[in-house]
Write a protein that holds these residues in place. Structure first.
Motif, mmCIF file in Angstrom:
data_model
loop_
_atom_site.group_PDB
_atom_site.id
_atom_site.type_symbol
_atom_site.label_atom_id
_atom_site.label_comp_id
_atom_site.label_asym_id
_atom_site.label_seq_id
_atom_site.Cartn_x
_atom_site.Cartn_y
_atom_site.Cartn_z
ATOM 1 N N THR A 1 27.793 49.193 -61.352
ATOM 2 C CA THR A 1 29.213 48.906 -60.913
ATOM 3 C C THR A 1 30.293 49.750 -61.554
ATOM 4 O O THR A 1 31.084 50.268 -60.866
ATOM 5 C CB THR A 1 29.953 47.316 -61.462
ATOM 6 O OG1 THR A 1 28.560 46.338 -60.900
ATOM 7 C CG2 THR A 1 31.231 47.165 -60.935
ATOM 8 N N SER A 2 30.339 49.989 -62.799
ATOM 9 C CA SER A 2 31.024 50.997 -63.624
ATOM 10 C C SER A 2 31.123 52.270 -62.821
ATOM 11 O O SER A 2 32.031 53.157 -62.661
ATOM 12 C CB SER A 2 30.727 51.050 -64.947
ATOM 13 O OG SER A 2 31.304 52.308 -65.549
ATOM 14 N N PHE A 3 29.793 52.679 -62.546
ATOM 15 C CA PHE A 3 29.751 54.015 -61.745
ATOM 16 C C PHE A 3 30.139 54.018 -60.302
ATOM 17 O O PHE A 3 30.834 54.956 -59.827
ATOM 18 C CB PHE A 3 28.172 54.628 -61.875
ATOM 19 C CG PHE A 3 27.869 55.344 -63.176
ATOM 20 C CD1 PHE A 3 28.151 54.761 -64.362
ATOM 21 C CD2 PHE A 3 27.448 56.780 -63.214
ATOM 22 C CE1 PHE A 3 28.071 55.553 -65.734
ATOM 23 C CE2 PHE A 3 27.199 57.503 -64.319
ATOM 24 C CZ PHE A 3 27.471 56.559 -65.581
ATOM 25 N N ALA A 4 29.941 52.995 -59.662
ATOM 26 C CA ALA A 4 30.362 52.932 -58.476
ATOM 27 C C ALA A 4 31.820 52.879 -58.205
ATOM 28 O O ALA A 4 32.512 53.226 -57.288
ATOM 29 C CB ALA A 4 29.661 51.831 -57.695
ATOM 30 N N ASN A 5 32.450 52.311 -59.290
ATOM 31 C CA ASN A 5 33.786 52.391 -59.234
ATOM 32 C C ASN A 5 34.509 53.826 -59.225
ATOM 33 O O ASN A 5 35.638 53.988 -58.893
ATOM 34 C CB ASN A 5 34.530 51.641 -60.504
ATOM 35 C CG ASN A 5 34.280 50.011 -60.369
ATOM 36 O OD1 ASN A 5 34.365 49.753 -59.078
ATOM 37 N ND2 ASN A 5 34.354 49.396 -61.531
ATOM 38 N N LYS A 6 33.573 54.816 -59.665
ATOM 39 C CA LYS A 6 33.991 56.289 -59.746
ATOM 40 C C LYS A 6 33.293 56.874 -58.786
ATOM 41 O O LYS A 6 33.529 58.188 -58.831
ATOM 42 C CB LYS A 6 33.696 56.690 -61.216
ATOM 43 C CG LYS A 6 34.291 55.964 -62.466
ATOM 44 C CD LYS A 6 35.874 56.107 -62.398
ATOM 45 C CE LYS A 6 36.411 54.921 -63.002
ATOM 46 N NZ LYS A 6 38.054 54.823 -63.013
ATOM 47 N N GLY A 7 32.815 56.478 -57.712
ATOM 48 C CA GLY A 7 32.111 56.823 -56.521
ATOM 49 C C GLY A 7 30.879 57.658 -57.025
ATOM 50 O O GLY A 7 30.156 58.331 -56.174
ATOM 51 N N LEU A 8 30.302 57.153 -58.087
ATOM 52 C CA LEU A 8 28.996 57.761 -58.327
ATOM 53 C C LEU A 8 27.967 56.585 -58.081
ATOM 54 O O LEU A 8 28.065 55.333 -58.273
ATOM 55 C CB LEU A 8 28.791 58.157 -59.985
ATOM 56 C CG LEU A 8 29.906 59.035 -60.383
ATOM 57 C CD1 LEU A 8 29.738 59.185 -61.923
ATOM 58 C CD2 LEU A 8 29.651 60.391 -59.526
ATOM 59 N N ASN A 9 26.723 56.776 -57.732
ATOM 60 C CA ASN A 9 26.016 55.862 -57.446
ATOM 61 C C ASN A 9 24.579 55.897 -58.384
ATOM 62 O O ASN A 9 24.625 56.530 -59.421
ATOM 63 C CB ASN A 9 25.208 56.350 -55.918
ATOM 64 C CG ASN A 9 24.522 57.584 -55.821
ATOM 65 O OD1 ASN A 9 23.793 58.173 -57.000
ATOM 66 N ND2 ASN A 9 24.396 58.105 -54.769
ATOM 67 N N VAL A 10 23.597 55.216 -58.096
ATOM 68 C CA VAL A 10 22.434 55.001 -59.206
ATOM 69 C C VAL A 10 21.676 56.211 -59.361
ATOM 70 O O VAL A 10 21.325 56.651 -60.582
ATOM 71 C CB VAL A 10 21.580 53.921 -58.670
ATOM 72 C CG1 VAL A 10 20.371 53.892 -59.506
ATOM 73 C CG2 VAL A 10 22.180 52.579 -58.776
#
Ligand code: HEM
Ligand SMILES: *[C@@H]1O[C@H](CO)[C@@H](O)[C@H](O)[C@H]1NC(C)=O
Ligand SMILES: *[C@@H]1O[C@H](CO)[C@@H](O)[C@H](O)[C@H]1NC(C)=O
Ligand SMILES: *[C@@H]1O[C@H](CO)[C@@H](O)[C@H](O)[C@H]1NC(C)=O
Ligand SMILES: *[C@@H]1O[C@H](CO)[C@@H](O)[C@H](O)[C@H]1NC(C)=O
Ligand SMILES: *[C@@H]1O[C@H](CO)[C@@H](O)[C@H](O)[C@H]1NC(C)=O
Ligand SMILES: *[C@@H]1O[C@H](CO)[C@@H](O)[C@H](O)[C@H]1NC(C)=O
Ligand SMILES: CC(=O)N[C@H]1CO[C@H](CO)[C@@H](O)[C@@H]1O
Length: 324
Positions: A171-180
């Motif tokens: 979630t933290s990464f997705a909030n910055k447009g980064l994926n798994v």
């Protein structure tokens, strides 16, 4: 025929003038300050060999900058009597290298005053420092402008904590447009550098909240960590994150994680997700160049997070203070 051709021209002009979005570009300073990138890389090449352990905090600084209000140099701003800056937030207590950035900035200012942003300097220095210690090379398009706001609460809210589980990291990464994919390869930055006991000692001494150890941590590794970190409250001692090769950008981090020797819960979390674990297993059986390529792609992506380009923000004169 004629009308549709005119229509095409109008569409083209609209595309060119109405909606052009300012973006980063490779060699943004080629005309405005042609020597900037060379001045920066020369300084890094001159000083990092004498202080190779500075490469890791400089890389981490870029990450912390980008995750709070985008890569806008806000991590560099000092607190003032009426503002607690990002630097004052817990995750920033262990950041280092601000003096290094300031030295680079003053050299670049001497060459071309008021042209090169602090945000770009952080991004370029991180790349060049990792290069000097033999790590991957990634492209750093430039043109980031510096932000005006630095808020410690926002740092706390946006920088992932070492206690995060897989879904919290995702979630933290997705909030910055980064994926798994980005999460997996960027976590590999932990192949260099150190961690303070306070970042993981709850795994050793109070995992359940009633004392006790994190069962996902290898017992022998835990015993060694306890020798270094003698109590829950030790915030002074630190250990190598990738023991034995903490100055070398290699696959050691991932090998440790697979052996249940990831230092933080956030490192251990990577093998709690089956597809992620199998990506890591594939990686450790590939040549290091594969890791380097993946890391480079994700770094370039990280460097674009919420950047201010064009006319927003400013070019700070002193990286530690907003222009008056
Ligand atoms: C995935 C979420 C992440 C978490 C939870 C996390 C957390 C941490 C923590 C707690 C430390 C140790 C600080 C200390 O105790 O001194 C650390 C160190 C470090 N982190 Fe991360 N990190 C993450 C992702 C990243 C990313 C994306 C990068 C860069 C691309 C990065 C680069 C580093 C480096 C190089 C160090 C060593 C710093 C030094 O030697 O002083 N980390 N990280
Ligand atoms: C910012 O803070 C650092 C460390 O506290 C200090 O060394 C530096 O002089 C400050 N910079 C400015 C411009 O106030
Ligand atoms: C800092 O950010 C927090 C959380 O978004 C906000 O509540 C607070 O008002 C901000 N502080 C300042 C000084 O702007
Ligand atoms: C992960 O952490 C979050 C936040 O602490 C929590 O709500 C969630 O239940 C955890 N997920 C798992 C699978 O443990
Ligand atoms: C993550 O994004 C990259 C492009 O930036 C893409 O190549 C990759 O497949 C994505 N990974 C996942 C798991 O969606
Ligand atoms: C251990 O964790 C629990 C729950 O977070 C906390 O209430 C307790 O104070 C901690 N113990 C110590 C010694 O800090
Ligand atoms: C370490 O802990 C001491 C005592 O709790 C505290 O005064 C100090 O500010 C802490 N230092 C850091 C870097 O967190
Ligand atoms: C590196 C840095 O700026 N550290 C600061 C973090 O915040 C504390 C508390 O506000 C300061 O004392 C440190 O100087």
């Amino acid at each position: 025929m004629r009308m549709s051709f005119m229509g095409f021209i109008v569409w083209l002009l609209l595309g060119l003038f109405c909606c052009v979005k300012a973006d980063l570009q490779l060699g943004f300073y080629d005309k405005s300050c042609p020597k900037a990138e060379k001045i920066i890389s020369d300084f890094v090449k001159k000083h990092i060999p004498n202080a190779p352990t500075l490469a890791s905090p400089l890389l981490r600084m870029h990450f912390h900058d980008c995750f709070v209000r985008g890569c806008d140099g806000s991590v560099l701003i000092n607190s003032t009597s009426n503002n607690q800056a990002e630097k004052a937030a817990t995750p920033n207590l262990t950041l280092r290298g601000f003096g290094f950035i300031d030295s680079v900035k003053s050299l670049v200012e001497k060459e071309c005053p008021g042209v090169v942003s602090c945000a770009d300097i952080v991004a370029l220095v991180a790349r060049d420092a990792v290069g000097v210690i033999g790590g991957p090379y990634w492209r750093v398009p430039t043109g980031r402008r510096d932000g005006l706001i630095s808020n410690s609460t926002e740092a706390l809210n946006n920088i992932p904590a070492p206690t995060f589980n897989f879904s919290a990291l995702q979630t933290s990464f997705a909030n910055k447009g980064l994926n798994v994919t980005d999460l997996i390869w960027l976590s590999g930055a932990h192949t260099i550098g150190i961690g303070h006991c306070s970042s993981f000692s709850s795994r050793l001494y109070n995992f359940t909240g009633k004392g006790g150890q994190d069962p996902s941590l290898d017992r022998f590794y835990a015993a060694n960590l306890k020798k270094a970190c003698k109590s829950l409250n030790d915030n002074v001692t630190f250990v190598e994150m990738d023991p034995g090769s903490f100055r070398t950008f290699d696959l050691g981090y991932y090998k440790n994680v697979l052996k249940r020797r990831g230092l933080f819960q956030s490192d251990a979390a990577l093998i709690t997700n089956a597809p992620t674990k199998s990506s890591i297993m594939n990686l450790v059986n590939s040549p290091p160049e594969v890791f380097f390529q993946e890391f480079a792609l994700s770094m370039e992506k990280m460097g674009r997070i919420e950047v201010k380009a064009g006319t927003t923000g400013e070019i700070r004169k002193n990286c530690a203070v907003v222009n008056s």
